[in-house]
Design an enzyme around this catalytic site. Structure first.
Site, PDB file in Angstrom:
ATOM      1  N   THR A 227      37.719  23.085   1.447  1.00 46.11           N
ATOM      2  CA  THR A 227      38.342  22.525   2.657  1.00 46.11           C
ATOM      3  C   THR A 227      39.745  22.066   2.292  1.00 46.11           C
ATOM      4  O   THR A 227      39.977  21.643   1.142  1.00 46.11           O
ATOM      5  CB  THR A 227      37.560  21.321   3.235  1.00 46.11           C
ATOM      6  OG1 THR A 227      37.615  20.244   2.309  1.00 46.11           O
ATOM      7  CG2 THR A 227      36.112  21.664   3.565  1.00 46.11           C
TER       8      THR A 227
ATOM      9  N   ILE B 216      26.524  16.368   1.358  1.00 47.23           N
ATOM     10  CA  ILE B 216      27.469  17.272   0.686  1.00 47.23           C
ATOM     11  C   ILE B 216      27.482  18.644   1.367  1.00 47.23           C
ATOM     12  O   ILE B 216      28.503  19.308   1.428  1.00 47.23           O
ATOM     13  CB  ILE B 216      27.122  17.363  -0.825  1.00 47.23           C
ATOM     14  CG1 ILE B 216      27.494  16.034  -1.506  1.00 47.23           C
ATOM     15  CG2 ILE B 216      27.827  18.540  -1.502  1.00 47.23           C
ATOM     16  CD1 ILE B 216      27.005  15.887  -2.939  1.00 47.23           C
TER      17      ILE B 216
ATOM     18  N   GLU C   2      -0.096   6.734  -1.858  1.00 47.02           N
ATOM     19  CA  GLU C   2      -0.500   6.270  -3.197  1.00 47.02           C
ATOM     20  C   GLU C   2       0.019   4.846  -3.437  1.00 47.02           C
ATOM     21  O   GLU C   2       0.357   4.481  -4.570  1.00 47.02           O
ATOM     22  CB  GLU C   2       0.015   7.202  -4.314  1.00 47.02           C
ATOM     23  CG  GLU C   2      -0.263   8.678  -4.121  1.00 47.02           C
ATOM     24  CD  GLU C   2      -1.707   9.064  -4.365  1.00 47.02           C
ATOM     25  OE1 GLU C   2      -2.563   8.168  -4.541  1.00 47.02           O
ATOM     26  OE2 GLU C   2      -1.992  10.275  -4.361  1.00 47.02           O
TER      27      GLU C   2
ATOM     28  N   THR D  77       2.339   1.855  -1.027  1.00 50.10           N
ATOM     29  CA  THR D  77       3.711   1.779  -0.495  1.00 50.10           C
ATOM     30  C   THR D  77       4.654   1.115  -1.506  1.00 50.10           C
ATOM     31  O   THR D  77       4.213   0.510  -2.486  1.00 50.10           O
ATOM     32  CB  THR D  77       3.725   0.923   0.791  1.00 50.10           C
ATOM     33  OG1 THR D  77       3.280  -0.396   0.450  1.00 50.10           O
ATOM     34  CG2 THR D  77       2.821   1.500   1.869  1.00 50.10           C
TER      35      THR D  77
HETATM   36  C1  LIG Z   1       0.873  12.083   4.771  1.00 52.38           C
HETATM   37  C2  LIG Z   1      -0.107  11.069   4.266  1.00 52.38           C
HETATM   38  C3  LIG Z   1      -1.151  11.464   3.443  1.00 52.38           C
HETATM   39  C4  LIG Z   1      -2.094  10.534   2.970  1.00 52.38           C
HETATM   40  N1  LIG Z   1      -3.140  10.956   2.193  1.00 52.38           N
HETATM   41  C5  LIG Z   1      -4.115  10.074   1.835  1.00 52.38           C
HETATM   42  C6  LIG Z   1      -5.291  10.515   1.138  1.00 52.38           C
HETATM   43  O1  LIG Z   1      -5.443  11.692   0.809  1.00 52.38           O
HETATM   44  N2  LIG Z   1      -6.248   9.618   0.830  1.00 52.38           N
HETATM   45  C7  LIG Z   1      -6.115   8.314   1.184  1.00 52.38           C
HETATM   46  O2  LIG Z   1      -7.026   7.538   0.888  1.00 52.38           O
HETATM   47  N3  LIG Z   1      -5.022   7.860   1.850  1.00 52.38           N
HETATM   48  C8  LIG Z   1      -4.033   8.721   2.192  1.00 52.38           C
HETATM   49  N4  LIG Z   1      -2.925   8.284   2.897  1.00 52.38           N
HETATM   50  C9  LIG Z   1      -2.874   6.901   3.330  1.00 52.38           C
HETATM   51  C10 LIG Z   1      -1.860   6.076   2.588  1.00 52.38           C
HETATM   52  O3  LIG Z   1      -2.372   5.770   1.314  1.00 52.38           O
HETATM   53  C11 LIG Z   1      -1.598   4.835   3.439  1.00 52.38           C
HETATM   54  O4  LIG Z   1      -0.886   5.248   4.598  1.00 52.38           O
HETATM   55  C12 LIG Z   1      -0.811   3.806   2.665  1.00 52.38           C
HETATM   56  O5  LIG Z   1      -1.581   3.251   1.623  1.00 52.38           O
HETATM   57  C13 LIG Z   1      -0.333   2.663   3.561  1.00 52.38           C
HETATM   58  O6  LIG Z   1      -1.389   2.169   4.338  1.00 52.38           O
HETATM   59  P1  LIG Z   1      -1.191   2.030   5.923  1.00 52.38           P
HETATM   60  O7  LIG Z   1      -0.648   3.320   6.447  1.00 52.38           O
HETATM   61  O8  LIG Z   1      -2.470   1.548   6.504  1.00 52.38           O
HETATM   62  O9  LIG Z   1      -0.082   0.938   6.110  1.00 52.38           O
HETATM   63  P2  LIG Z   1      -0.348  -0.652   6.130  1.00 52.38           P
HETATM   64  O10 LIG Z   1      -1.268  -1.041   5.032  1.00 52.38           O
HETATM   65  O11 LIG Z   1      -0.741  -1.030   7.527  1.00 52.38           O
HETATM   66  O12 LIG Z   1       1.098  -1.181   5.826  1.00 52.38           O
HETATM   67  C14 LIG Z   1       2.131  -1.243   6.819  1.00 52.38           C
HETATM   68  C15 LIG Z   1       3.357  -1.878   6.175  1.00 52.38           C
HETATM   69  O13 LIG Z   1       3.049  -3.227   5.772  1.00 52.38           O
HETATM   70  C16 LIG Z   1       3.294  -3.369   4.384  1.00 52.38           C
HETATM   71  N5  LIG Z   1       2.297  -4.292   3.855  1.00 52.38           N
HETATM   72  C17 LIG Z   1       0.944  -4.220   3.973  1.00 52.38           C
HETATM   73  N6  LIG Z   1       0.364  -5.250   3.368  1.00 52.38           N
HETATM   74  C18 LIG Z   1       1.374  -5.996   2.831  1.00 52.38           C
HETATM   75  C19 LIG Z   1       1.430  -7.170   2.052  1.00 52.38           C
HETATM   76  N7  LIG Z   1       0.333  -7.817   1.678  1.00 52.38           N
HETATM   77  N8  LIG Z   1       2.644  -7.643   1.677  1.00 52.38           N
HETATM   78  C20 LIG Z   1       3.765  -6.999   2.031  1.00 52.38           C
HETATM   79  N9  LIG Z   1       3.788  -5.875   2.761  1.00 52.38           N
HETATM   80  C21 LIG Z   1       2.603  -5.379   3.152  1.00 52.38           C
HETATM   81  C22 LIG Z   1       3.177  -1.967   3.799  1.00 52.38           C
HETATM   82  O14 LIG Z   1       3.860  -1.863   2.572  1.00 52.38           O
HETATM   83  C23 LIG Z   1       3.821  -1.158   4.908  1.00 52.38           C
HETATM   84  O15 LIG Z   1       5.214  -1.244   4.814  1.00 52.38           O
HETATM   85  C24 LIG Z   1      -1.957   9.185   3.334  1.00 52.38           C
HETATM   86  C25 LIG Z   1      -0.867   8.772   4.156  1.00 52.38           C
HETATM   87  C26 LIG Z   1       0.038   9.704   4.616  1.00 52.38           C
HETATM   88  C27 LIG Z   1       1.174   9.241   5.522  1.00 52.38           C
END
Ligand SMILES: Cc1cc2nc3c(=O)[nH]c(=O)nc-3n(C[C@H](O)[C@H](O)[C@H](O)COP(=O)(O)OP(=O)(O)OC[C@H]3O[C@@H](n4cnc5c(N)ncnc54)[C@H](O)[C@@H]3O)c2cc1C
Length: 265
Positions: free
Chosen positions: A146, A213, A239, A241
């Protein structure tokens, strides 16, 4: 193909909140409840299902459950193409006692070990994806011209490339540190949490810079970058958050584990 079914609508981060129950009936166990967000759950022929068999979720048992035993699945549409999840329903699914994995009542501990293994893998997945992105970013920066000069001659682009390299290299060493601890026979809970937290964030930032980029082309579906941009976001969620990793890391330190060196378990 198989899948690992732990999470439920009210469990998620609070894995001990699982409610799917299994009750003994003669030589069988009968499973009732639902699992959500189970990776490849709609494609799977069998699932490893963690079900409560005692008075609390910590008294759970792992079962190997064939789809032919009667569970059903519904795919869940997500923003990315990795870890495509499904919701699994167990409506009085009868499972022979011989399909118990490990001992009755030890399923929760097994599940925690399997989840930890997943955390060993994600940092490497993040490093591999970021490596490819950085290669593409460098090639593009050297060829896209560019205002009469390749964009790679501009400091704005150079700094994005430098930042990606530094973070990628740091994530690589954290992944190797975790792999080394596993090789030594340690559970590597702490290094896995550090590597997973940093690696998942790193790849999100590197993909974002790469898209920047590439400009408009980065946003199109003619290149894989936009797909990675959507896909890698989940690495900060599954696995455990980001917040759960921070909780593990800080708890270990506050409880007085050695901070530098040593084998943080
Ligand atoms: C595409 C995908 C594939 C997946 N595959 C699997 C699988 O094969 N097997 C399986 O078992 N699970 C699976 N999961 C689930 C995944 O492990 C959960 O989504 C994840 O552990 C978060 O749980 P939740 O979605 O209920 O969020 P929540 O537990 O409701 O959490 C919501 C928010 O609050 C925060 N939070 C929660 N508790 C606290 C705390 N005490 N202090 C501070 N912050 C907190 C979290 O960090 C997050 O930001 C999958 C999820 C996705 C999106």
């Amino acid at each position: 193909m198989g899948c690992f079914a732990l999470t439920e609508p009210d469990a998620g981060s609070d894995a001990a909140g699982i409610r799917l129950r299994a009750r003994r009936d003669g030589g069988d166990w009968v499973l009732r409840g639902e699992k959500t967000f189970i990776t490849f759950g709609d494609e799977a022929d069998y699932a490893i299902v963690i079900a409560v068999t005692g008075s609390s979720a910590r008294e759970a048992t792992a079962f190997l459950v064939d789809r032919a035993m009667g569970w059903t699945s519904r795919p869940i549409d997500t923003m990315g193409s990795w870890h495509t999840p499904a919701s699994l329903t167990f409506d009085d699914v009868r499972v022979p006692a011989g399909n118990v994995l490990g001992a009755v009542g030890e399923g929760f501990a097994l599940a925690m070990r399997w989840i930890l293994r997943g955390r060993y893998v994600i940092p490497s997945q993040a490093v591999g994806t970021a490596e490819r992105c950085l290669e593409m970013a460098i090639a593009h920066a050297n060829t896209r011209v560019t205002f009469g000069r390749p964009i790679g001659e501009r400091q704005a682009i150079q700094w994005m490339i430098a930042d990606s390299e530094v973070e990628l290299e740091a994530a690589r060493w954290l992944a190797l540190r975790c792999a080394w601890a596993v090789d030594q026979g340690h559970p590597a809970r702490h290094p896995a949490a550090v590597a997973k937290l940093y690696g998942a964030g790193m790849v999100n930032r590197v993909v974002d810079r790469t898209l920047q980029i590439f400009g408009g082309m980065g946003y199109t579906r003619e290149l894989p970058i936009e797909g990675w941009y959507r896909a890698v976001r989940v690495l900060r969620v599954l696995e455990g958050t980001d917040e759960m990793q921070r909780m593990i890391i800080s708890r270990d330190l506050l409880r007085g584990y050695e901070r530098i060196g040593g084998h943080l378990a």
